[in-house]
Design a protein around this motif. Sequence first.
Motif, PDB file in Angstrom:
ATOM      1  N   TRP A   7       1.191  -1.226   0.094  1.00 18.47           N
ATOM      2  CA  TRP A   7      -0.574  -0.049   0.088  1.00 18.47           C
ATOM      3  C   TRP A   7       1.088   1.418   0.258  1.00 18.47           C
ATOM      4  O   TRP A   7       0.348   3.016   0.076  1.00 18.47           O
ATOM      5  CB  TRP A   7      -1.168  -0.385   0.714  1.00 18.47           C
ATOM      6  CG  TRP A   7      -1.795  -1.008   1.356  1.00 18.47           C
ATOM      7  CD1 TRP A   7      -1.824  -2.178   1.834  1.00 18.47           C
ATOM      8  CD2 TRP A   7      -3.116  -1.328   0.235  1.00 18.47           C
ATOM      9  NE1 TRP A   7      -2.363  -3.277   1.496  1.00 18.47           N
ATOM     10  CE2 TRP A   7      -3.705  -2.347   0.783  1.00 18.47           C
ATOM     11  CE3 TRP A   7      -3.792  -0.768  -0.737  1.00 18.47           C
ATOM     12  CZ2 TRP A   7      -4.924  -2.906   0.275  1.00 18.47           C
ATOM     13  CZ3 TRP A   7      -5.173  -1.058  -1.061  1.00 18.47           C
ATOM     14  CH2 TRP A   7      -5.689  -1.444  -1.245  1.00 18.47           C
ATOM     15  N   LEU A  11      -0.872   5.157  -1.318  1.00 17.78           N
ATOM     16  CA  LEU A  11      -0.967   6.004  -0.286  1.00 17.78           C
ATOM     17  C   LEU A  11       0.310   7.223  -0.412  1.00 17.78           C
ATOM     18  O   LEU A  11      -0.119   8.397   0.328  1.00 17.78           O
ATOM     19  CB  LEU A  11      -0.238   5.034   0.548  1.00 17.78           C
ATOM     20  CG  LEU A  11      -1.036   4.243   1.978  1.00 17.78           C
ATOM     21  CD1 LEU A  11      -0.993   3.915   2.922  1.00 17.78           C
ATOM     22  CD2 LEU A  11      -2.794   5.390   2.119  1.00 17.78           C
ATOM     23  N   LEU A  14      -1.605   9.192  -3.611  1.00 15.25           N
ATOM     24  CA  LEU A  14      -2.789  10.330  -2.704  1.00 15.25           C
ATOM     25  C   LEU A  14      -1.984  11.248  -1.688  1.00 15.25           C
ATOM     26  O   LEU A  14      -2.689  12.566  -1.804  1.00 15.25           O
ATOM     27  CB  LEU A  14      -3.054   9.145  -1.719  1.00 15.25           C
ATOM     28  CG  LEU A  14      -4.864   9.516  -0.974  1.00 15.25           C
ATOM     29  CD1 LEU A  14      -5.336  10.434  -1.601  1.00 15.25           C
ATOM     30  CD2 LEU A  14      -5.282   8.370  -0.247  1.00 15.25           C
ATOM     31  N   ALA A  15      -1.089  10.876  -0.990  1.00 12.84           N
ATOM     32  CA  ALA A  15      -0.396  12.022   0.121  1.00 12.84           C
ATOM     33  C   ALA A  15      -0.237  12.947  -1.597  1.00 12.84           C
ATOM     34  O   ALA A  15      -0.169  14.128  -1.050  1.00 12.84           O
ATOM     35  CB  ALA A  15       1.234  11.227   0.239  1.00 12.84           C
ATOM     36  N   SER A 228      -3.671   7.766  -8.790  1.00 16.33           N
ATOM     37  CA  SER A 228      -4.258   7.294  -7.437  1.00 16.33           C
ATOM     38  C   SER A 228      -4.628   6.506  -7.696  1.00 16.33           C
ATOM     39  O   SER A 228      -4.619   5.512  -6.564  1.00 16.33           O
ATOM     40  CB  SER A 228      -4.328   8.721  -6.533  1.00 16.33           C
ATOM     41  OG  SER A 228      -3.196   9.764  -6.202  1.00 16.33           O
ATOM     42  N   LEU A 232      -3.575   1.583  -6.618  1.00 13.36           N
ATOM     43  CA  LEU A 232      -5.210   1.854  -5.417  1.00 13.36           C
ATOM     44  C   LEU A 232      -5.867   0.306  -6.335  1.00 13.36           C
ATOM     45  O   LEU A 232      -5.739  -1.194  -6.264  1.00 13.36           O
ATOM     46  CB  LEU A 232      -6.211   2.382  -5.360  1.00 13.36           C
ATOM     47  CG  LEU A 232      -7.452   1.869  -4.331  1.00 13.36           C
ATOM     48  CD1 LEU A 232      -6.957   0.851  -2.917  1.00 13.36           C
ATOM     49  CD2 LEU A 232      -8.777   2.652  -4.058  1.00 13.36           C
TER      50      LEU A 232
END
Length: 242
Positions: A7, A11, A14-15, A228, A232
């Motif tokens: 992950w 992540l 996304l950050a 992102s 995922l």
Amino acid sequence: MTEWRRWVAPLGWLALLLAACLGMAQLEGAFRWIEPDSRQVIYDRAAFLTLLGRHLTVVGVAAVLAILVGVGAAVAVTRERGRDFLPLVSQLASMGQTFPPVAVLALAVPVLGFGTLPIIVALLLYGLLPIVRNTLAGILGIDPAVREAARGMGMSGAQILRQVDLPLAAPVILAGIRTSVTINIATAAIGATVGASNLGDPIISGIVNGNTAYVVQGALLIGLLAISVDSLFARLTPTSAR
């Protein structure tokens, strides 16, 4: 530890997306280099985080509807009573993607009005093909002997669907959903032309006002969002279906 490492990429992207939304103003110097003659180079008619939320909402609603319609239709035509309609469903799904979203908007706005609803309709039609095609491929690709074994165990048609067909076809179906959602993240930007505020706003505003910096900001955030979400899905999709 190995599970956690899977992950890291989603992540991380996304950050980076959230950092870009919250810290875009800090990049004014870089965008000033792109548009040295513009009085303003950072889009500020709405907060980027707000636009991101609206963008996700539109894409999410369209995705849920496309999954319900696409998977439902594909499952129906793989049953004994619906097999005659299999070619029709495949053709209709293909037509939905070949029909330009802009044209769908042009036809939908007079009926549905300006705002979010027309772009949801356009994204629904545009996102059906990968879902329908992969659901059909996943279910029809199951070895008939597996179903015969399930019938021999006394399973009903509904039980075979729930416990055999859908679980075995799930990786292929998920891959189709992944394609559909990723494509629609970019396509949703055209909603800004009909009053559906989202990450397409800076792009459309930049085109109208001749401000390349605005266009780059919108495109950057949409690109980060697409990466992102795709990252995922990559973690959720088994390796064999990627």
